[in-house]
Every structure is written in structure tokens, then in C-alpha cells.
Enzyme design. Structure first.
Site, PDB file in Angstrom:
ATOM      1  CG  HIS A  22      -2.132   0.972   1.189  1.00 49.36           C
ATOM      2  ND1 HIS A  22      -1.820   2.285   1.668  1.00 49.36           N
ATOM      3  CD2 HIS A  22      -3.279   0.725   0.937  1.00 49.36           C
ATOM      4  CE1 HIS A  22      -3.202   2.738   1.456  1.00 49.36           C
ATOM      5  NE2 HIS A  22      -4.143   1.818   1.121  1.00 49.36           N
ATOM      6  CB  SER A 251     -11.733   2.605  -1.977  1.00 52.20           C
ATOM      7  OG  SER A 251     -12.004   2.448  -3.098  1.00 52.20           O
ATOM      8  CE  LYS A 252      -5.422  -2.456   0.573  1.00 51.06           C
ATOM      9  NZ  LYS A 252      -4.746  -3.502   1.032  1.00 51.06           N
ATOM     10  NE  ARG A 253     -14.744  -2.027  -4.240  1.00 49.06           N
ATOM     11  CZ  ARG A 253     -15.585  -1.113  -4.955  1.00 49.06           C
ATOM     12  NH1 ARG A 253     -15.999  -1.093  -6.038  1.00 49.06           N
ATOM     13  NH2 ARG A 253     -16.468  -0.083  -4.310  1.00 49.06           N
ATOM     14  CE  LYS A 254     -15.725   3.922  -5.763  1.00 46.80           C
ATOM     15  NZ  LYS A 254     -16.009   4.880  -4.801  1.00 46.80           N
TER      16      LYS A 254
END
Ligand code: GLU
Length: 462
Positions: A22, A251-254
């Protein structure tokens, strides 16, 4: 030269291996490393892997790999050992159980047998009565009989919790607002809220430097440290959250920009990314924007870290990265570009570098500038007038030595003779040669392609 403090500074990061490495881990690691090196202290890498369902060894490997890529090296850690091994929380579960047992024995914690349904009912009741929810302490005062599944709850002493934050100054929290919280789950594993301060204390961490999202955890953790009878860390530093460009939470997804791997894949230089990350939350108070690691060591201080969230800005990162690229020697840039254009031999890459250097924001951009060297672009259809000019260019280039300067003067002569502007003359040539609207300076673009190939592309099109 940094002089060791007394007691010696010990800092740590505690990333969780639950997904890709991250960006926040890199940023937190950077600030920890800067502080450790400024104070001749020790930087500890602890792997926070008590979430048994989401941890994966391959994610742990990504953490090591990306920190090594950034040259943010740690002094103690799972792979290095150290005086407080083990450094993986999953290997310290006995320690947490012992500490929890001690808290129970000394009257600071108790077993809670409430079922999730019962707790949900309590929560709903509080909601209906419009009061902030706090656990009722039923299992402290009147535990149900005949149950065997339990979690361990900390008995919150309440009162005011104060601590020093190196970014925000003196902080105060009202612990009367905090309900008794769980420190060991019914599966026997500790919660983050418990494992983290136990390890910080036992690993003699003096300064806890971490993301702002943990600011509200600090009073919980300090109450535990006090109850366990350990000395508190000297200070905390809660670093600004990294936000999206529009100020939204990422967010990790977006938000792929949270994934450290993409910086390496796209050819950001690790030293440029560190420079950018340093400036993301910290302001040197001068106009200077390019900082070597040693300059960061000289200049960085927590009192110039901003309090609000830090907005991620690709443009600025690209600019900084471009600056770092331009500061590399030609040989070094050739070495770094090589993995991105492995279709080319070392000599061609080396010859391309002086022209690439002025153009690149990131190393992967080299592909777009150079792929015409290994793939034939489609032949564009040209009108008659343009065809004649392309032919004139081919004729002008035939006799010249195949180097950028003679190519440039031959082309300039052909432009003059054509009577049209440079742009009109060069655009179709660029298109025929590379298939691109944006390319290296035209004389370089020609010189990098073998002469016979370059001329045959022109002739084919004309
Ligand atoms: N595992 C936590 C995280 O990655 C650690 C937080 C802390 O530094 O205490 O956010």
C-alpha cells in the site's frame, strides 16, 4: 551526524499483509525511517498478521519487496530477527494471551460471554433511546451461567487521556465516552487494538509514527499500556491521510494509485516517489521541491507536517519523476529504461537516451517513443502533394551519414526547398516513420531506425 537519544529512539511500522503493498505503508515507512536516521535510532518492521482470514504470505513478500525497492531498509524484522523476535504477530499469540490473562487477574479485563445477537440487541436499544452506545458491562456485573465461548473485554477506566502528538501537539480524549472493548476475540486471537500496544511496549517503541486513521485508536492503546504497567511511548505522530485529487477518501478498489506495484511497473524512480511522498504531507517552508534522501534527512521535521489530508496529484509526481530522470547520467538512464524496452539492444537504447531524457515523465513512456523500432506502423494514405514531399525527404536522406546531426541538416534543407513550414513537412514524416503523433525529435527518430528500414518506410508510403 545523528547523535543517539537517551533512551535510544525505536520506531516501527506494522503493515498488515492483507492485499497489495500500500502507498500508505511507503509513506509511513518513509517518515519512520527519516526520524530513525535523524536520531540514530532503530527502525522495526513488524508484520501485523492477526487477521487469519485475510493474511497471505505472498502479500507479506510484497511488503518486503516494495520497501526494498524504495530503499527503506529496516533494522529488525521477521526476516532479520532482533532482540524482540518474533516480529510477526501471528507468532506472538501466546504473549497476547498471557498479557490478557494478567489483565483479567489484576481486574483490568473480564470474560464476556455475550452472543453477537445479544450485543446487537443492546446496540439497537441504545439507538432507540438516542444515546451513544457503550457495552452494558453485563458480563462484569452479572455474567450469564453455563456458557463456555467468551471474548475478553478491557475494563475502560475512563477519565481524560492525554498524549503528545509531534504533528498536532497536546491531544486530549474523553475516555468516559469509550465502552469496554474486546481485546481477545472468541477464537483466541487478539484484536489490533490490543496486540499493537502490547508489541509497542514490549518492543520498547519510543515514538509511534503512523497514519491519521489511527489517531482515535491511541487513547484505547494508552489505557491498555497503563493497565499493563508499561511505560508509554514518549510521543506519537499521526501523519495526514492520502486523499484522492478531489479530496475524497481513497479505496483500494477504486484507486489503483494506492498499489505500490504500479509505480515500479510504470517506471517511477523509487527516489522520486520518496521525494513526492515526503512533500505530500510535509512542507519544507521553502520553494525547494527536489530533495535527495540526505536533504530530506537534513530538513524533515514533524512540526512542518500538515494536519489536513494530503491530496494525491499525478501531475506533480510526474513532474518530480521527470526531474529525477533528467538528472540521471545517460548510462544510468539507459540501464533503468532497459527492462521496459527489452526488445532493443543496449546500443540502440544508449543512443536513444539523450532524446528520451527530454521527453520522459516515467520510464514506461519509453515504450511509446520507441516501439516503432520493433513494430512496423501501418502505412498512412497520403495525398499527392504530401507523397511528393515524403519522396523528397527520402531522396534527401539517401546520401547522408546515419547520425542525428547530418539527418537534421538534410531534412532542414529539404524543408526549405519544399516551401512549406517545418510542421507541415515533418508531421507526415513522423507519421510514416513511427505511426505516432508524438515522437522523439524527428532526426533522432530516423537515426535510431536502421537506414534501409527508415528509407523503405518512406518509399512505401510515397
Ligand atoms: N496494521 C495497522 C495498519 O496497517 C498498523 C497500525 C499501527 O501502526 O498501529 O494500519
Amino acid at each position: 551526524m545523528a547523535v543517539p537519544e537517551d533512551p535510544p529512539v525505536r520506531v516501527r511500522i506494522a503493515p498488515s499483509p492483507t492485499g497489495f503493498a500500500h502507498l500508505g505503508t511507503a509513506s509511513t515507512a518513509l517518515y519512520n525511517v527519516l526520524f530513525a536516521r535523524q536520531t540514530a535510532g532503530t527502525f522495526v518492521l513488524r508484520i501485523d498478521d492477526t487477521d487469519m482470514e485475510r493474511n497471505r504470505p505472498e502479500y507479506e513478500a510484497l511488503i518486503y519487496e516494495s520497501l526494498r525497492w524504495l530503499a527503506l531498509d529496516w533494522d529488525e524484522g521477521p526476516d532479520k530477527g532482533g532482540p524482540h523476535a518474533p516480529y510477526r504477530q501471528s507468532e506472538r499469540v501466546d504473549i497476547y494471551r498471557e498479557e490478557a490473562a494478567r489483565l483479567i487477574k489484576e481486574g483490568h479485563a473480564y470474560r464476556c460471554y455475550c452472543t453477537p445477537e445479544e450485543l446487537e440487541a443492546e446496540r439497537r436499544q441504545a439507538q432507540a433511546e438516542k444515546r451513544a452506545y457503550k457495552y452494558s458491562r453485563r458480563c462484569l456485573t452479572n455474567p450469564p451461567e453455563g456458557r463456555s465461548v467468551f471474548a475478553v473485554r478491557f475494563q475502560v477506566p475512563g477519565g481524560e487521556i492525554r498524549f503528545t502528538d509531534m504533528v498536532r501537539g497536546e491531544m486530549r480524549f474523553d475516555a468516559d465516552l469509550i465502552g469496554d472493548f474486546i481485546i481477545v476475540k472468541s477464537d483466541g486471537y487478539p484484536t489490533y487494538q490490543f496486540a499493537s500496544p502490547v508489541d509497542d511496549a514490549r518492543m520498547e517503541i519510543t515514538h509511534v509514527i503512523r497514519g491519521e486513521e489511527h489517531l482515535s485508536n491511541t487513547p484505547y492503546q494508552l489505557m491498555l499500556v497503563d493497565a499493563l504497567g508499561y511505560p508509554r511511548p514518549q510521543a506519537y505522530a499521526h501523519m495526514p491521510l492520502i486523499l484522492a485529487r478531489d479530496g475524497a477518501k481513497m479505496s483500494k478498489r477504486k484507486h489503483p494509485e494506492l498499489n505500490l506495484a504500479i509505480y515500479r511497473e510504470q517506471g517511477y524512480l523509487p527516489e522520486a516517489l520518496l521525494n513526492y511522498l515526503a512533500l505530500l504531507g510535509w512542507n519544507p517552508g521553502t520553494e525547494q521541491e527536489i530533495f535527495s534522501f540526505d536533504e530530506l534527512l537534513q530538513s524533515f521535521s514533524f512540526d512542518r507536517v500538515q494536519h489536513g489530508g494530503a491530496r494525491f496529484d499525478w501531475e506533480k509526481l510526474n513532474w518530480i519523476n521527470g526531474e529525477y530522470i533528467r538528472r540521471l547520467s545517460d548510462d544510468e538512464l539507459a540501464r533503468r529504461v532497459q527492462p521496459f524496452v527489452s526488445q532493443l539492444d543496449a546500443d540502440t537504447i544508449r543512443r536513444a537516451v539523450p532524446a528520451l531524457k527530454t521527453r520522459l515523465h516515467k520510464l514506461a513512456d519509453a515504450v511509446g517513443y520507441l516501439d516503432y523500432l520493433w513494430t512496423d506502423p501501418p502505412a498512412p494514405s497520403l495525398d499527392e502533394e504530401t507523397s511528393l514531399r515524403v519522396r523528397a525527404a527520402a531522396d534527401a536522406l539517401k546520401p547522408v551519414a546515419w547520425e542525428p546531426e547530418p539527418i537534421e541538416s538534410a531534412l532542414e534543407k529539404a524543408v526549405l526547398e519544399s516551401g512549406v513550414s517545418k510542421g507541415r513537412f515533418y508531421n507526415p514524416l513522423r507519421d510514416v516513420l513511427t505511426g505516432k503523433k508524438v515522437a522523439l525529435p524527428i532526426h533522432y527518430a530516423f537515426a535510431l531506425l536502421p537506414k534501409d528500414k527508415a528509407l523503405s518506410r518512406l518509399e512505401r508510403a510515397a
